[in-house]
Design a protein around this motif. Structure first.
Motif, PDB file in Angstrom:
ATOM      1  N   SER A   1       0.641  -1.236   0.099  1.00  0.00           N
ATOM      2  CA  SER A   1      -0.022   0.156  -0.038  1.00  0.00           C
ATOM      3  C   SER A   1       0.726   1.239  -0.080  1.00  0.00           C
ATOM      4  CB  SER A   1      -0.950  -0.091   1.260  1.00  0.00           C
ATOM      5  OG  SER A   1      -1.513   1.246   1.424  1.00  0.00           O
ATOM      6  N   LEU A   2       0.441   2.614  -0.926  1.00  0.00           N
ATOM      7  CA  LEU A   2       1.353   3.396  -1.058  1.00  0.00           C
ATOM      8  C   LEU A   2       0.665   4.582  -0.237  1.00  0.00           C
ATOM      9  CD1 LEU A   2       1.813   2.604  -4.781  1.00  0.00           C
ATOM     10  CD2 LEU A   2       3.579   3.057  -3.347  1.00  0.00           C
ATOM     11  N   LEU A   3      -0.414   4.300   0.652  1.00  0.00           N
ATOM     12  CA  LEU A   3      -0.994   5.456   1.546  1.00  0.00           C
ATOM     13  C   LEU A   3      -0.097   6.375   2.369  1.00  0.00           C
ATOM     14  CD1 LEU A   3      -1.588   4.911   4.599  1.00  0.00           C
ATOM     15  CD2 LEU A   3      -3.164   3.112   3.520  1.00  0.00           C
ATOM     16  N   ARG A   4       1.072   5.929   2.593  1.00  0.00           N
ATOM     17  CA  ARG A   4       2.004   6.723   3.491  1.00  0.00           C
ATOM     18  C   ARG A   4       2.500   7.796   2.507  1.00  0.00           C
ATOM     19  NH1 ARG A   4       5.677   3.453   6.975  1.00  0.00           N
ATOM     20  NH2 ARG A   4       5.731   5.356   8.256  1.00  0.00           N
ATOM     21  N   MET A   5       2.803   7.395   1.240  1.00  0.00           N
ATOM     22  CA  MET A   5       3.658   8.276   0.444  1.00  0.00           C
ATOM     23  C   MET A   5       2.857   9.334  -0.252  1.00  0.00           C
ATOM     24  SD  MET A   5       6.104   5.300  -1.032  1.00  0.00           S
ATOM     25  CE  MET A   5       7.076   6.501  -2.307  1.00  0.00           C
ATOM     26  N   LYS A   6       2.434  10.376   0.251  1.00  0.00           N
ATOM     27  CA  LYS A   6       1.636  11.446  -0.111  1.00  0.00           C
ATOM     28  C   LYS A   6       1.944  12.948  -0.298  1.00  0.00           C
ATOM     29  CE  LYS A   6      -0.320  11.365   4.766  1.00  0.00           C
ATOM     30  NZ  LYS A   6      -1.426  11.051   5.466  1.00  0.00           N
ATOM     31  N   ALA A   7       3.261  12.836  -0.338  1.00  0.00           N
ATOM     32  CA  ALA A   7       3.790  14.142  -0.270  1.00  0.00           C
ATOM     33  C   ALA A   7       3.716  15.066  -1.632  1.00  0.00           C
ATOM     34  CB  ALA A   7       5.433  14.247  -0.036  1.00  0.00           C
ATOM     35  N   ILE A   8       3.147  16.272  -1.777  1.00  0.00           N
ATOM     36  CA  ILE A   8       3.195  16.913  -2.929  1.00  0.00           C
ATOM     37  C   ILE A   8       4.690  17.829  -2.814  1.00  0.00           C
ATOM     38  CG2 ILE A   8       2.529  19.157  -3.959  1.00  0.00           C
ATOM     39  CD1 ILE A   8      -0.281  18.445  -2.781  1.00  0.00           C
ATOM     40  N   ARG A   9       5.635  17.082  -3.619  1.00  0.00           N
ATOM     41  CA  ARG A   9       6.927  17.483  -3.632  1.00  0.00           C
ATOM     42  C   ARG A   9       7.206  18.746  -4.334  1.00  0.00           C
ATOM     43  NH1 ARG A   9       9.886  11.845  -5.864  1.00  0.00           N
ATOM     44  NH2 ARG A   9       9.408  10.541  -4.012  1.00  0.00           N
ATOM     45  N   ASP A  10       6.640  19.148  -5.029  1.00  0.00           N
ATOM     46  CA  ASP A  10       6.665  20.652  -6.016  1.00  0.00           C
ATOM     47  C   ASP A  10       5.811  20.730  -6.727  1.00  0.00           C
ATOM     48  OD1 ASP A  10       8.475  22.655  -6.726  1.00  0.00           O
ATOM     49  OD2 ASP A  10       8.440  21.511  -8.579  1.00  0.00           O
ATOM     50  N   LEU A  11       5.294  22.018  -6.528  1.00  0.00           N
ATOM     51  CA  LEU A  11       4.234  22.846  -7.671  1.00  0.00           C
ATOM     52  C   LEU A  11       4.716  23.862  -8.424  1.00  0.00           C
ATOM     53  CD1 LEU A  11       0.439  22.576  -7.203  1.00  0.00           C
ATOM     54  CD2 LEU A  11       1.582  24.523  -8.376  1.00  0.00           C
ATOM     55  N   ASP A  12       4.823  23.799  -9.711  1.00  0.00           N
ATOM     56  CA  ASP A  12       5.145  25.126 -10.698  1.00  0.00           C
ATOM     57  C   ASP A  12       4.236  25.498 -11.313  1.00  0.00           C
ATOM     58  OD1 ASP A  12       6.567  26.771 -12.115  1.00  0.00           O
ATOM     59  OD2 ASP A  12       7.785  25.435 -13.121  1.00  0.00           O
ATOM     60  N   PRO A  13       3.919  26.839 -10.664  1.00  0.00           N
ATOM     61  CA  PRO A  13       2.520  27.438 -11.597  1.00  0.00           C
ATOM     62  C   PRO A  13       2.706  28.017 -12.729  1.00  0.00           C
ATOM     63  CG  PRO A  13       3.463  28.718  -9.493  1.00  0.00           C
ATOM     64  CD  PRO A  13       4.031  27.564  -9.531  1.00  0.00           C
ATOM     65  N   VAL A  14       4.118  28.463 -13.019  1.00  0.00           N
ATOM     66  CA  VAL A  14       4.829  28.880 -14.137  1.00  0.00           C
ATOM     67  C   VAL A  14       4.859  27.753 -15.373  1.00  0.00           C
ATOM     68  CG1 VAL A  14       6.444  30.266 -15.367  1.00  0.00           C
ATOM     69  CG2 VAL A  14       5.700  30.927 -12.733  1.00  0.00           C
ATOM     70  N   GLY A  15       5.397  26.927 -14.997  1.00  0.00           N
ATOM     71  CA  GLY A  15       5.947  25.763 -15.860  1.00  0.00           C
ATOM     72  C   GLY A  15       4.581  24.860 -15.756  1.00  0.00           C
ATOM     73  N   MET A  16       3.704  25.048 -15.043  1.00  0.00           N
ATOM     74  CA  MET A  16       2.222  24.310 -14.839  1.00  0.00           C
ATOM     75  C   MET A  16       2.613  22.853 -14.736  1.00  0.00           C
ATOM     76  SD  MET A  16      -0.554  26.547 -16.833  1.00  0.00           S
ATOM     77  CE  MET A  16      -0.229  26.436 -18.236  1.00  0.00           C
TER      78      MET A  16
END
Length: 469
Positions: free
Chosen positions: A93-108
């Motif tokens: 189960s991958l439920l513990r791996m839930k990080a949003i590592r990076d969000l780039d609003p310019v490169g979208m």
């Protein structure tokens, strides 16, 4: 000490005692499919916290020759993440791996771990002024790794494409534990094979997706929804062409709903259509980051009436009215279940033959089961319908299933448009898929997972493991 006991000790050393579940009560939620119709029994459920732990778990299972069933939110509709019944497989189960590592609003772009909940990622993207254009009924519990592994669809495929169209990069763990890092935030990359495409829609049979880079889009500032009643599917297709002429690339949903479907919704959900009845209904939505859609949608309806295509129609004039129109579509599956359920088919055929397919399939099913009723609805704009047959008598279900799929094949369609093969459709995949395509699929499986480590019995018969050993 048995081989299984040795493996369990190794998994506890890797992930910690609390993250290796063996008690029946603890593994129950991981042992059945979303519809609670297929139940398995895993050796254990292991819940790694990061990619390094996933790699170590895979290496340990490989040494002990114990297969792995990767599992995300377990929201699939083909039992593709359910373990077998013999207690010989590890559910990872991958439920513990839930990080949003990076969000780039310019490169979208957004880089997320496989266990991130789709809705959580969508909400974070929206806070940054961007849209993750995936719209699924199960997005509150579906995980990113799962929607990538199943190439999930939804109501926005017409505008943004399947999940495959949103994936820019993947991080994958192979059968020997090797970690392949392809997490590139690139729209253009022609440096060799686009290997990530093999893992998208592979249902966890080739490797374990641990992270993904997904494409984002601008948030629509205006959205307009209309409901029309029509006489037949040929008319629906003419209206689809008309809608593309009037609203163009802003067209984001074009849903077909049969009168039977709407009748079930009225009966079991207490909802009523605001327009005069027809044999079919269309729910049409357009959205854009620019203004001016309301007049365009109104002109579309005017043209539909002038050309005699629509019997009745309405354009939602408020958010509340929009939600009320969409509720008619969203309650169809629930209403069907309350009616007693049906034999479900998730099919796609070319638009130009859709009307012929419906006639042909209907005649074939009625010949087998004269009392059958049809609950047909779905994403007409991208050729995908849920062709569900309401019937009693299990002895006729296999024949009906074959008849529907045979009609699909004759029209060069697919027996699984968006739900996958999993366990449910494996027999029909083997029966209907040309031998050359099956051999090619087996060659890919043999090359990447020669020991049959990943997800046995899904997409391929479980005997493939023995064949490959």
């Amino acid at each position: 000490m048995t081989a299984h006991a040795l493996l369990l000790d190794e998994l506890r050393d890797i992930c910690g005692d609390a993250q290796v579940l063996t008690a029946d009560l603890d593994v129950e939620a991981y042992s059945t499919d979303w519809k609670n119709s297929v139940r398995g029994q895993p050796l254990c459920v292991v819940r790694p916290a990061n990619t390094a732990e996933v790699s170590a778990v895979v290496k340990a299972c490989n040494r002990h020759r114990v297969p792995i069933v990767p599992q995300g939110g377990n929201t699939g509709l083909a039992a593709g993440a359910t373990p077998g019944p013999d207690g010989e497989e590890v559910v990872l189960s991958l439920l513990r791996m839930k990080a949003i590592r990076d969000l780039d609003p310019v490169g979208m772009t957004v880089e997320v771990e496989a266990g991130a909940i789709v809705q959580t990622v969508k909400e974070e993207a929206e806070r940054r002024g961007r849209l993750l254009p995936v719209s699924l009924a199960a997005e509150g519990s579906a995980m990113v790794g799962g929607i990538v592994s199943t190439n999930a669809g939804g109501i926005n495929v017409l505008r943004y494409g399947m999940t495959r169209a949103l994936v820019l990069g993947l991080e994958v763990v192979l059968a020997d534990g090797t970690v392949v890092d392809g997490l590139r935030h690139l729209r253009k990359d022609n440096a060799g094979y686009d290997w990530k495409q093999l893992f998208i829609g592979a249902e966890g049979t080739l490797g374990i997706i641990t992270a993904a880079v997904l494409r984002l889009a601008p948030i629509p500032r205006e959205s307009v929804t209309a409901l029309l009643s029509i006489a037949d599917v040929e008319t629906a297709l003419k209206l689809f062409a008309l809608a593309q002429d009037h609203v163009g690339e802003a067209l984001s949903a074009f849903e077909l709903i049969s009168a039977t479907s709407l009748g079930l919704v009225e009966k079991h959900a207490g909802l009523k259509s605001p327009i005069a009845s027809g044999d079919w209904y269309l729910l049409v939505e357009a959205s854009s980051s620019l203004s001016g859609l309301q007049p365009a949608m109104e002109k579309l309806l005017e043209a539909a009436f002038e050309q005699g295509l629509a019997l009745d129609g309405v354009v939602a004039s408020s958010r509340q009215q929009t939600q009320a129109l969409w509720a008619l579509r969203e309650h169809v599956t629930e209403a069907e279940a309350r009616e007693g359920g049906g034999l479900k088919h998730d099919i796609s055929v070319p638009l130009r033959t859709m009307a012929d397919f419906l006639v042909e399939a209907g005649k074939a099913v009625t010949a087998i089961c004269p009392s059958a009723a049809f609950n047909v609805f779905g994403h007409l704009g991208d050729g995908n319908l849920h062709y569900n047959v309401l019937m009693n008598g299990a002895k006729e279900q296999a024949a009906v299933n074959r008849a529907v799929h045979d009609a699909v094949v004759r029209h060069r369609g697919s027996i699984s448009a968006e739900h996958g093969i999993g366990q449910y459709r494996l027999g029909e995949w083997l029966r209907t898929k040309p031998e050359s395509e099956q051999l090619l699929a087996r060659a890919v499986k043999q090359a990447i997972d020669p020991g049959g480590m990943f997800n046995p019995g899904k997409l391929f018969p479980a005997t493939l493991k023995g064949d490959a050993a």
